[in-house]
Design a protein around this motif. Structure first.
Motif, PDB file in Angstrom:
ATOM      1  N   PHE A 155       0.847  -1.187   0.000  1.00 35.10           N
ATOM      2  CA  PHE A 155       0.000   0.000   0.000  1.00 35.10           C
ATOM      3  C   PHE A 155       0.884   1.238   0.000  1.00 35.10           C
ATOM      4  O   PHE A 155       1.774   1.362   0.840  1.00 35.10           O
ATOM      5  CB  PHE A 155      -0.897   0.017   1.239  1.00 35.10           C
ATOM      6  CG  PHE A 155      -1.879  -1.119   1.270  1.00 35.10           C
ATOM      7  CD1 PHE A 155      -3.180  -0.951   0.820  1.00 35.10           C
ATOM      8  CD2 PHE A 155      -1.498  -2.371   1.736  1.00 35.10           C
ATOM      9  CE1 PHE A 155      -4.086  -1.996   0.833  1.00 35.10           C
ATOM     10  CE2 PHE A 155      -2.396  -3.430   1.748  1.00 35.10           C
ATOM     11  CZ  PHE A 155      -3.690  -3.238   1.294  1.00 35.10           C
ATOM     12  N   LEU A 156       0.598   2.122  -0.948  1.00 38.61           N
ATOM     13  CA  LEU A 156       1.311   3.394  -0.981  1.00 38.61           C
ATOM     14  C   LEU A 156       0.482   4.393  -0.188  1.00 38.61           C
ATOM     15  O   LEU A 156      -0.683   4.647  -0.524  1.00 38.61           O
ATOM     16  CB  LEU A 156       1.478   3.827  -2.437  1.00 38.61           C
ATOM     17  CG  LEU A 156       2.513   4.905  -2.738  1.00 38.61           C
ATOM     18  CD1 LEU A 156       3.871   4.533  -2.160  1.00 38.61           C
ATOM     19  CD2 LEU A 156       2.627   5.086  -4.241  1.00 38.61           C
ATOM     20  N   VAL A 157       1.068   4.897   0.902  1.00 43.08           N
ATOM     21  CA  VAL A 157       0.326   5.755   1.814  1.00 43.08           C
ATOM     22  C   VAL A 157       0.902   7.158   1.739  1.00 43.08           C
ATOM     23  O   VAL A 157       2.124   7.334   1.814  1.00 43.08           O
ATOM     24  CB  VAL A 157       0.421   5.207   3.259  1.00 43.08           C
ATOM     25  CG1 VAL A 157      -0.386   6.058   4.223  1.00 43.08           C
ATOM     26  CG2 VAL A 157      -0.050   3.763   3.310  1.00 43.08           C
ATOM     27  N   ASP A 158       0.049   8.161   1.559  1.00 43.05           N
ATOM     28  CA  ASP A 158       0.576   9.525   1.448  1.00 43.05           C
ATOM     29  C   ASP A 158       0.878  10.116   2.833  1.00 43.05           C
ATOM     30  O   ASP A 158       0.677   9.462   3.857  1.00 43.05           O
ATOM     31  CB  ASP A 158      -0.359  10.417   0.604  1.00 43.05           C
ATOM     32  CG  ASP A 158      -1.648  10.779   1.321  1.00 43.05           C
ATOM     33  OD1 ASP A 158      -1.753  10.544   2.552  1.00 43.05           O
ATOM     34  OD2 ASP A 158      -2.561  11.292   0.644  1.00 43.05           O
ATOM     35  N   ALA A 159       1.359  11.360   2.838  1.00 43.60           N
ATOM     36  CA  ALA A 159       1.816  11.954   4.092  1.00 43.60           C
ATOM     37  C   ALA A 159       0.673  12.180   5.077  1.00 43.60           C
ATOM     38  O   ALA A 159       0.893  12.391   6.270  1.00 43.60           O
ATOM     39  CB  ALA A 159       2.541  13.274   3.809  1.00 43.60           C
ATOM     40  N   ASN A 160      -0.569  12.141   4.591  1.00 39.77           N
ATOM     41  CA  ASN A 160      -1.710  12.290   5.497  1.00 39.77           C
ATOM     42  C   ASN A 160      -2.236  10.949   6.000  1.00 39.77           C
ATOM     43  O   ASN A 160      -3.287  10.887   6.633  1.00 39.77           O
ATOM     44  CB  ASN A 160      -2.858  13.031   4.787  1.00 39.77           C
ATOM     45  CG  ASN A 160      -2.444  14.420   4.370  1.00 39.77           C
ATOM     46  OD1 ASN A 160      -1.784  15.122   5.143  1.00 39.77           O
ATOM     47  ND2 ASN A 160      -2.795  14.806   3.152  1.00 39.77           N
ATOM     48  N   GLY A 161      -1.533   9.880   5.655  1.00 40.39           N
ATOM     49  CA  GLY A 161      -1.968   8.570   6.103  1.00 40.39           C
ATOM     50  C   GLY A 161      -3.119   8.007   5.284  1.00 40.39           C
ATOM     51  O   GLY A 161      -3.859   7.150   5.748  1.00 40.39           O
ATOM     52  N   VAL A 162      -3.269   8.502   4.026  1.00 44.47           N
ATOM     53  CA  VAL A 162      -4.351   8.024   3.158  1.00 44.47           C
ATOM     54  C   VAL A 162      -3.777   7.036   2.132  1.00 44.47           C
ATOM     55  O   VAL A 162      -2.713   7.277   1.566  1.00 44.47           O
ATOM     56  CB  VAL A 162      -5.025   9.211   2.436  1.00 44.47           C
ATOM     57  CG1 VAL A 162      -6.062   8.730   1.424  1.00 44.47           C
ATOM     58  CG2 VAL A 162      -5.652  10.156   3.445  1.00 44.47           C
ATOM     59  N   ILE A 163      -4.490   5.918   1.937  1.00 45.12           N
ATOM     60  CA  ILE A 163      -4.061   4.912   0.959  1.00 45.12           C
ATOM     61  C   ILE A 163      -4.257   5.472  -0.445  1.00 45.12           C
ATOM     62  O   ILE A 163      -5.358   5.839  -0.822  1.00 45.12           O
ATOM     63  CB  ILE A 163      -4.889   3.619   1.097  1.00 45.12           C
ATOM     64  CG1 ILE A 163      -4.711   3.013   2.486  1.00 45.12           C
ATOM     65  CG2 ILE A 163      -4.511   2.608   0.019  1.00 45.12           C
ATOM     66  CD1 ILE A 163      -5.672   1.888   2.796  1.00 45.12           C
ATOM     67  N   ARG A 164      -3.177   5.562  -1.212  1.00 45.97           N
ATOM     68  CA  ARG A 164      -3.298   6.147  -2.547  1.00 45.97           C
ATOM     69  C   ARG A 164      -3.149   5.105  -3.647  1.00 45.97           C
ATOM     70  O   ARG A 164      -3.556   5.312  -4.772  1.00 45.97           O
ATOM     71  CB  ARG A 164      -2.244   7.249  -2.719  1.00 45.97           C
ATOM     72  CG  ARG A 164      -2.415   8.385  -1.730  1.00 45.97           C
ATOM     73  CD  ARG A 164      -3.750   9.090  -1.905  1.00 45.97           C
ATOM     74  NE  ARG A 164      -3.795   9.816  -3.148  1.00 45.97           N
ATOM     75  CZ  ARG A 164      -3.360  11.076  -3.292  1.00 45.97           C
ATOM     76  NH1 ARG A 164      -2.892  11.746  -2.255  1.00 45.97           N
ATOM     77  NH2 ARG A 164      -3.434  11.662  -4.456  1.00 45.97           N
ATOM     78  N   TYR A 165      -2.540   3.968  -3.319  1.00 48.18           N
ATOM     79  CA  TYR A 165      -2.367   2.933  -4.330  1.00 48.18           C
ATOM     80  C   TYR A 165      -2.163   1.610  -3.629  1.00 48.18           C
ATOM     81  O   TYR A 165      -1.586   1.541  -2.549  1.00 48.18           O
ATOM     82  CB  TYR A 165      -1.161   3.257  -5.213  1.00 48.18           C
ATOM     83  CG  TYR A 165      -1.018   2.345  -6.410  1.00 48.18           C
ATOM     84  CD1 TYR A 165      -1.919   2.418  -7.462  1.00 48.18           C
ATOM     85  CD2 TYR A 165       0.001   1.401  -6.472  1.00 48.18           C
ATOM     86  CE1 TYR A 165      -1.814   1.566  -8.562  1.00 48.18           C
ATOM     87  CE2 TYR A 165       0.131   0.554  -7.570  1.00 48.18           C
ATOM     88  CZ  TYR A 165      -0.781   0.642  -8.602  1.00 48.18           C
ATOM     89  OH  TYR A 165      -0.665  -0.189  -9.682  1.00 48.18           O
ATOM     90  N   LYS A 166      -2.688   0.552  -4.289  1.00 51.00           N
ATOM     91  CA  LYS A 166      -2.494  -0.778  -3.740  1.00 51.00           C
ATOM     92  C   LYS A 166      -1.920  -1.648  -4.825  1.00 51.00           C
ATOM     93  O   LYS A 166      -2.441  -1.673  -5.944  1.00 51.00           O
ATOM     94  CB  LYS A 166      -3.841  -1.338  -3.281  1.00 51.00           C
ATOM     95  CG  LYS A 166      -3.809  -2.785  -2.840  1.00 51.00           C
ATOM     96  CD  LYS A 166      -5.223  -3.270  -2.586  1.00 51.00           C
ATOM     97  CE  LYS A 166      -5.214  -4.690  -2.041  1.00 51.00           C
ATOM     98  NZ  LYS A 166      -6.568  -5.151  -1.745  1.00 51.00           N
ATOM     99  N   TYR A 167      -0.833  -2.316  -4.524  1.00 54.08           N
ATOM    100  CA  TYR A 167      -0.276  -3.234  -5.503  1.00 54.08           C
ATOM    101  C   TYR A 167      -0.343  -4.655  -4.963  1.00 54.08           C
ATOM    102  O   TYR A 167       0.154  -4.937  -3.872  1.00 54.08           O
ATOM    103  CB  TYR A 167       1.166  -2.871  -5.877  1.00 54.08           C
ATOM    104  CG  TYR A 167       1.655  -3.749  -7.003  1.00 54.08           C
ATOM    105  CD1 TYR A 167       1.234  -3.501  -8.302  1.00 54.08           C
ATOM    106  CD2 TYR A 167       2.446  -4.861  -6.755  1.00 54.08           C
ATOM    107  CE1 TYR A 167       1.607  -4.346  -9.338  1.00 54.08           C
ATOM    108  CE2 TYR A 167       2.835  -5.702  -7.778  1.00 54.08           C
ATOM    109  CZ  TYR A 167       2.406  -5.435  -9.064  1.00 54.08           C
ATOM    110  OH  TYR A 167       2.765  -6.287 -10.079  1.00 54.08           O
ATOM    111  N   ILE A 168      -0.976  -5.539  -5.738  1.00 56.21           N
ATOM    112  CA  ILE A 168      -1.113  -6.931  -5.321  1.00 56.21           C
ATOM    113  C   ILE A 168      -0.039  -7.750  -6.020  1.00 56.21           C
ATOM    114  O   ILE A 168       0.116  -7.666  -7.233  1.00 56.21           O
ATOM    115  CB  ILE A 168      -2.511  -7.473  -5.686  1.00 56.21           C
ATOM    116  CG1 ILE A 168      -3.586  -6.657  -4.955  1.00 56.21           C
ATOM    117  CG2 ILE A 168      -2.634  -8.958  -5.337  1.00 56.21           C
ATOM    118  CD1 ILE A 168      -5.007  -7.037  -5.325  1.00 56.21           C
ATOM    119  N   GLY A 169       0.696  -8.529  -5.222  1.00 51.70           N
ATOM    120  CA  GLY A 169       1.732  -9.383  -5.802  1.00 51.70           C
ATOM    121  C   GLY A 169       3.109  -8.775  -5.604  1.00 51.70           C
ATOM    122  O   GLY A 169       3.241  -7.661  -5.098  1.00 51.70           O
TER     123      GLY A 169
END
Lengths: 194, 157
Positions: A155-169
């Motif tokens: 999970f790519l999390v931005d500086a505000n702690g919000v999930i911005r991208y999810k990569y599976i695998g």
């Protein structure tokens, strides 16, 4: 009316052609490399779920204060990687994570999923420990809260702690350079703006 | 033969229930609700089994989580909503009725309706075009009477 009914016999053919188009598109997508098992995450652009995961006891790489809580993800772009020492695909991904850590591009936090501390420590000692923080999730509470279906997931999390991208695998060098790296650069720019 | 039968029973006993005894809630009413909820949730690892049936480890943890939330006082719907908020509608084995699934739910009804309307129209048309039978002329009546040996019916002239 008479003209219309003359072509009614073509209607079933039209329906079949539409069905072929719909199913065919999906088949071509899958043939084109889209994984049919991929589930779109409904968690994109939502804050990371509440978590306060315990540290990995006796960790090979000692940290001043370890464990992973939601608050730890604020203030900096980070990559949260769900893994386990039992997970073969995680082993395949691991050298890439080690490389990312060396490059200093982004802090990687690990969620050690359904693992035992002994196995996790042995695995990290053997393959290297690229993680900044590690939190244990022995009973899948956080994994389920993150909608995880298998490891590894990142999970790519931005500086505000919000999930911005999810990569599976497993993160491959291609995924890193073509997707994650540009996204991280963009999120860091966003964070730098007042 | 008995051995085979027993093997079958054992096989289905295992298949019918992946819920392990130590997972069950002490309160039978809550446990029954947990079973209901579990049977509505898809195992996201195996994808075509319910978490109630699945032996996957994640399914087991999901079952435990369902029970924890039910024991904590969540309604069945709240537990399902919790899962949907994380895994999306996909986690439900029975799709919800919404914009994305409206074709799925109403499609068969619409097709049936269209078919029924087409058949009805055809039947109506057929009855409209039924040939109308003209009454027999006087000459025909006489001929018929002569053939059958009865007197022609009286007719006002």
């Amino acid at each position: 009316m008479a003209v219309k009914s003359r072509f009614v016999f073509l209607l079933p053919l039209a329906v079949v052609l539409i069905l072929i188009a719909v199913f065919g598109k999906r088949l071509l997508d899958v043939a084109g490399g889209e994984d049919p098992r991929l589930l779109k995450s409904v968690l994109l652009d939502t804050p990371m779920p509440d978590m306060d995961l315990a540290a990995l006891p006796g960790r090979f790489k000692t940290m001043p204060d370890d464990g992973l809580a939601t608050a730890d993800l604020k203030g900096q772009v980070s990559l949260v990687n769900v893994w386990g020492s039992w997970c073969v695909a995680c082993l395949a991904e691991h050298p890439m994570l080690v490389e990312i850590e060396k490059s200093g591009a982004v802090p990687i936090h690990g969620i050690d999923w359904r693992d035992t501390p002994e196995a996790a420590n042995a695995w990290l000692a053997r393959h290297g420990d690229p993680y900044a923080r590690i939190g244990l999730d022995p009973r899948s509470h956080t994994a389920i809260a993150l909608g995880v279906t298998g490891a590894p997931e990142s999970f790519l999390v931005d500086a505000n702690g919000v999930i911005r991208y999810k990569y599976i695998g497993p993160i491959t060098p291609e995924v890193w350079s073509s997707t994650l790296q540009p996204m991280i650069a963009q999120l860091e720019q966003e964070a730098a703006k007042p | 033969m008995n051995v085979v039968a027993l093997a079958f029973v054992a096989l289905f006993a295992v298949n019918a229930m992946a819920v392990e005894p130590n997972e069950r809630l002490a309160d039978p009413a809550l446990e029954a609700r947990a079973r209901d909820v579990s049977q509505a949730l898809r195992c996201v690892v195996c994808q075509n089994e319910t978490i109630d049936e699945s032996n996957a480890e994640l399914a087991k943890d999901m079952r435990m989580l369902v029970r924890e939330r039910i024991a904590a006082g969540d309604s069945n719907q709240e537990v399902l909503d919790y899962m949907v908020a994380r895994y999306g509608d996909f986690v439900l084995l029975k799709p919800r009725f919404n914009g994305e699934t409206i074709v799925l739910w109403l499609g068969p009804l619409l097709l049936f309706g269209a078919g029924a309307a087409a058949v009805l129209r055809r039947v109506r048309k057929a009855s409209d075009h039924a040939p109308t039978v003209a009454p027999l002329s006087d000459a025909e009546q006489k001929e018929l009477a002569a053939l059958s040996g009865t007197a022609p019916p009286e007719r006002p002239s």
